[in-house]
Design an enzyme around this catalytic site. Sequence first.
Site, PDB file in Angstrom:
ATOM      1  N   ASP A   1       0.870  -1.180   0.000  1.00 40.96           N
ATOM      2  CA  ASP A   1       0.000   0.000   0.000  1.00 40.96           C
ATOM      3  C   ASP A   1       0.908   1.232   0.000  1.00 40.96           C
ATOM      4  O   ASP A   1       2.077   1.146   0.390  1.00 40.96           O
ATOM      5  CB  ASP A   1      -0.917   0.023   1.237  1.00 40.96           C
ATOM      6  CG  ASP A   1      -2.180   0.859   1.014  1.00 40.96           C
ATOM      7  OD1 ASP A   1      -3.276   0.275   0.877  1.00 40.96           O
ATOM      8  OD2 ASP A   1      -2.070   2.108   0.948  1.00 40.96           O
TER       9      ASP A   1
ATOM     10  N   ASP B   1       4.125   3.145  -3.993  1.00 47.76           N
ATOM     11  CA  ASP B   1       3.106   3.844  -4.780  1.00 47.76           C
ATOM     12  C   ASP B   1       2.976   3.149  -6.134  1.00 47.76           C
ATOM     13  O   ASP B   1       3.997   2.750  -6.726  1.00 47.76           O
ATOM     14  CB  ASP B   1       3.555   5.304  -4.947  1.00 47.76           C
ATOM     15  CG  ASP B   1       2.433   6.209  -5.396  1.00 47.76           C
ATOM     16  OD1 ASP B   1       1.688   5.823  -6.328  1.00 47.76           O
ATOM     17  OD2 ASP B   1       2.310   7.306  -4.821  1.00 47.76           O
TER      18      ASP B   1
ATOM     19  N   TYR C   1     -14.077   7.912 -11.766  1.00 48.85           N
ATOM     20  CA  TYR C   1     -13.721   6.686 -11.034  1.00 48.85           C
ATOM     21  C   TYR C   1     -14.207   5.443 -11.806  1.00 48.85           C
ATOM     22  O   TYR C   1     -13.435   4.507 -12.049  1.00 48.85           O
ATOM     23  CB  TYR C   1     -14.337   6.750  -9.630  1.00 48.85           C
ATOM     24  CG  TYR C   1     -14.373   5.434  -8.901  1.00 48.85           C
ATOM     25  CD1 TYR C   1     -13.198   4.812  -8.519  1.00 48.85           C
ATOM     26  CD2 TYR C   1     -15.587   4.800  -8.616  1.00 48.85           C
ATOM     27  CE1 TYR C   1     -13.221   3.583  -7.860  1.00 48.85           C
ATOM     28  CE2 TYR C   1     -15.623   3.590  -7.953  1.00 48.85           C
ATOM     29  CZ  TYR C   1     -14.435   2.981  -7.579  1.00 48.85           C
ATOM     30  OH  TYR C   1     -14.461   1.776  -6.936  1.00 48.85           O
TER      31      TYR C   1
ATOM     32  N   ARG D   1     -29.832   1.007  -0.913  1.00 47.22           N
ATOM     33  CA  ARG D   1     -29.304   0.613  -2.230  1.00 47.22           C
ATOM     34  C   ARG D   1     -28.420  -0.637  -2.144  1.00 47.22           C
ATOM     35  O   ARG D   1     -28.362  -1.454  -3.073  1.00 47.22           O
ATOM     36  CB  ARG D   1     -28.510   1.786  -2.806  1.00 47.22           C
ATOM     37  CG  ARG D   1     -27.711   1.455  -4.032  1.00 47.22           C
ATOM     38  CD  ARG D   1     -27.027   2.677  -4.631  1.00 47.22           C
ATOM     39  NE  ARG D   1     -26.122   2.273  -5.685  1.00 47.22           N
ATOM     40  CZ  ARG D   1     -24.845   1.988  -5.493  1.00 47.22           C
ATOM     41  NH1 ARG D   1     -24.308   2.063  -4.289  1.00 47.22           N
ATOM     42  NH2 ARG D   1     -24.096   1.609  -6.523  1.00 47.22           N
TER      43      ARG D   1
HETATM   44  P1  NAI Z   1     -10.010   2.059   0.157  1.00 43.66           P
HETATM   45  O1  NAI Z   1     -10.011   3.447  -0.360  1.00 43.66           O
HETATM   46  O2  NAI Z   1     -10.397   1.814   1.567  1.00 43.66           O
HETATM   47  O3  NAI Z   1      -8.599   1.389  -0.077  1.00 43.66           O
HETATM   48  C1  NAI Z   1      -7.791   1.644  -1.197  1.00 43.66           C
HETATM   49  C2  NAI Z   1      -6.351   1.524  -0.787  1.00 43.66           C
HETATM   50  O4  NAI Z   1      -5.532   1.798  -1.927  1.00 43.66           O
HETATM   51  C3  NAI Z   1      -5.935   2.550   0.305  1.00 43.66           C
HETATM   52  O5  NAI Z   1      -5.364   1.893   1.418  1.00 43.66           O
HETATM   53  C4  NAI Z   1      -4.958   3.453  -0.385  1.00 43.66           C
HETATM   54  O6  NAI Z   1      -3.903   3.917   0.457  1.00 43.66           O
HETATM   55  C5  NAI Z   1      -4.418   2.554  -1.500  1.00 43.66           C
HETATM   56  N1  NAI Z   1      -3.916   3.347  -2.610  1.00 43.66           N
HETATM   57  C6  NAI Z   1      -4.543   4.390  -3.228  1.00 43.66           C
HETATM   58  N2  NAI Z   1      -3.749   4.910  -4.178  1.00 43.66           N
HETATM   59  C7  NAI Z   1      -2.605   4.168  -4.166  1.00 43.66           C
HETATM   60  C8  NAI Z   1      -1.401   4.227  -4.910  1.00 43.66           C
HETATM   61  N3  NAI Z   1      -1.216   5.169  -5.858  1.00 43.66           N
HETATM   62  N4  NAI Z   1      -0.437   3.337  -4.649  1.00 43.66           N
HETATM   63  C9  NAI Z   1      -0.617   2.383  -3.693  1.00 43.66           C
HETATM   64  N5  NAI Z   1      -1.721   2.296  -2.935  1.00 43.66           N
HETATM   65  C10 NAI Z   1      -2.710   3.176  -3.172  1.00 43.66           C
HETATM   66  O7  NAI Z   1     -10.972   1.233  -0.816  1.00 43.66           O
HETATM   67  P2  NAI Z   1     -11.667  -0.185  -0.557  1.00 43.66           P
HETATM   68  O8  NAI Z   1     -13.073   0.025  -0.194  1.00 43.66           O
HETATM   69  O9  NAI Z   1     -10.798  -1.001   0.293  1.00 43.66           O
HETATM   70  O10 NAI Z   1     -11.669  -0.778  -2.048  1.00 43.66           O
HETATM   71  C11 NAI Z   1     -10.594  -1.545  -2.533  1.00 43.66           C
HETATM   72  C12 NAI Z   1     -10.722  -1.649  -4.056  1.00 43.66           C
HETATM   73  O11 NAI Z   1     -11.945  -2.251  -4.393  1.00 43.66           O
HETATM   74  C13 NAI Z   1     -10.671  -0.313  -4.766  1.00 43.66           C
HETATM   75  O12 NAI Z   1      -9.968  -0.474  -5.980  1.00 43.66           O
HETATM   76  C14 NAI Z   1     -12.119  -0.007  -5.043  1.00 43.66           C
HETATM   77  O13 NAI Z   1     -12.267   0.805  -6.183  1.00 43.66           O
HETATM   78  C15 NAI Z   1     -12.667  -1.404  -5.272  1.00 43.66           C
HETATM   79  N6  NAI Z   1     -14.089  -1.482  -4.953  1.00 43.66           N
HETATM   80  C16 NAI Z   1     -14.486  -1.466  -3.646  1.00 43.66           C
HETATM   81  C17 NAI Z   1     -15.823  -1.551  -3.337  1.00 43.66           C
HETATM   82  C18 NAI Z   1     -16.300  -1.616  -1.921  1.00 43.66           C
HETATM   83  O14 NAI Z   1     -17.509  -1.749  -1.735  1.00 43.66           O
HETATM   84  N7  NAI Z   1     -15.425  -1.555  -0.913  1.00 43.66           N
HETATM   85  C19 NAI Z   1     -16.856  -1.597  -4.393  1.00 43.66           C
HETATM   86  C20 NAI Z   1     -16.319  -1.616  -5.735  1.00 43.66           C
HETATM   87  C21 NAI Z   1     -14.978  -1.574  -5.981  1.00 43.66           C
HETATM   88  C1  15L Z   2     -17.487   1.500  -5.098  1.00 47.56           C
HETATM   89  O1  15L Z   2     -16.947   1.289  -6.170  1.00 47.56           O
HETATM   90  C2  15L Z   2     -16.755   2.123  -3.962  1.00 47.56           C
HETATM   91  O2  15L Z   2     -15.385   1.828  -3.969  1.00 47.56           O
HETATM   92  C3  15L Z   2     -17.358   1.767  -2.622  1.00 47.56           C
HETATM   93  O3  15L Z   2     -16.788   2.631  -1.627  1.00 47.56           O
HETATM   94  C4  15L Z   2     -18.881   1.895  -2.631  1.00 47.56           C
HETATM   95  O4  15L Z   2     -19.220   3.240  -2.829  1.00 47.56           O
HETATM   96  C5  15L Z   2     -19.450   1.042  -3.746  1.00 47.56           C
HETATM   97  O5  15L Z   2     -18.836   1.307  -4.991  1.00 47.56           O
HETATM   98  C6  15L Z   2     -20.965   1.235  -3.938  1.00 47.56           C
HETATM   99  O6  15L Z   2     -21.423   1.427  -5.052  1.00 47.56           O
HETATM  100  O7  15L Z   2     -21.660   1.128  -2.920  1.00 47.56           O
END
Ligand code: NAI
Ligand code: 15L
Length: 269
Positions: free
Chosen positions: A35, A49, A138, A176
């Site tokens: 990360d 990064d 996004y 939702r």
């Molecule tokens: P989050 O925002 O909590 O975690 C993302 C992580 O990526 C963070 O720890 C951040 O520091 C790291 N990050 C961001 N930019 C970076 C970079 N340039 N280099 C290295 N690390 C970097 O998001 P979450 O909820 O954990 O989601 C994880 C993945 O799943 C994301 O790609 C998100 O788009 C995708 N996703 C998540 C959903 C959800 O419901 N949690 C729904 C749909 C997709």
């Molecule tokens: C996503 O893609 C986001 O990463 C997550 O934080 C939620 O917003 C999710 O979609 C959603 O549609 O609920």
Amino acid sequence: MPAPRTVLLTGAAGGLGTLMRELLPGHGYDLRLLDVRPVEGAPDALTADLADPGALREAVRGVDAVIHLAGISLEAPFEKILTSNIRGTYHLYEAARAEGVGRIVFASSNHAVGFTPRPRGGDPLLPVTVPHRPDTFYGLSKAFGEDLAQFYWDKHGLETVSVRIGSCFPRPTRVRQLSLWLSPADCARLLHAALTAEGVGHTVVYGSSANTRLCWDLGPARALGYDPQDDSEPYAAELIAEQGEPDPGSEAHARLGGHFVTDPPIWPH
Ligand code: NAI
Ligand code: 15L
């Protein structure tokens, strides 16, 4: 392909990364964590990064597969999305190709197709074959990621399962999410299936639990061996009492991406 064991988990400090690093070892994986931020409780995690191709080459060296969660996970100014999600995902794929990694599981999102009309009662479930209709920069980056994955499969034989995740959180918190919720335990099951299914090429699947209010087709995910065990329905009465039934006439309810469709755009200032 032999079942992967050593797996790089990018985005390990994030919400989903934190849940998955607790659950995936139970499916038999040794995780290498990465990360841009320090990962709490994991002093061995790589702090790197996605903008750093050299660090990514080192990070993927010797792993059997990658689960790519890192990136901006909500709408943001285009330049930021470009750096982390578009260029960053490209750098990761290049590193994986150069180091001979066989498979990536890519965290795509429902927002890659967020403008797609949400099926109404009696309509068929949404197939994965609907065209990309991103609802945000996004979502556009997730559509790019899926196309990048297809390209690396066609051109370089690097396999990907792109999982269009609904909403993966410990519990659904909005009405939702009753149709889109992916329980953390089901998410780990789905990632395990995506890592171990044979001959996936580039496969796109929707990622949710077996929700009573499902609006999309889990068939492609099930075809990988995913067998969801959870359903958001036990949360429905409480959420509807709190927030009311969604307004069937609203644009946010009419489209898969919900409020991402109707939120005002974020411009670079
Ligand atoms: P989050 O925002 O909590 O975690 C993302 C992580 O990526 C963070 O720890 C951040 O520091 C790291 N990050 C961001 N930019 C970076 C970079 N340039 N280099 C290295 N690390 C970097 O998001 P979450 O909820 O954990 O989601 C994880 C993945 O799943 C994301 O790609 C998100 O788009 C995708 N996703 C998540 C959903 C959800 O419901 N949690 C729904 C749909 C997709
Ligand atoms: C996503 O893609 C986001 O990463 C997550 O934080 C939620 O917003 C999710 O979609 C959603 O549609 O609920």
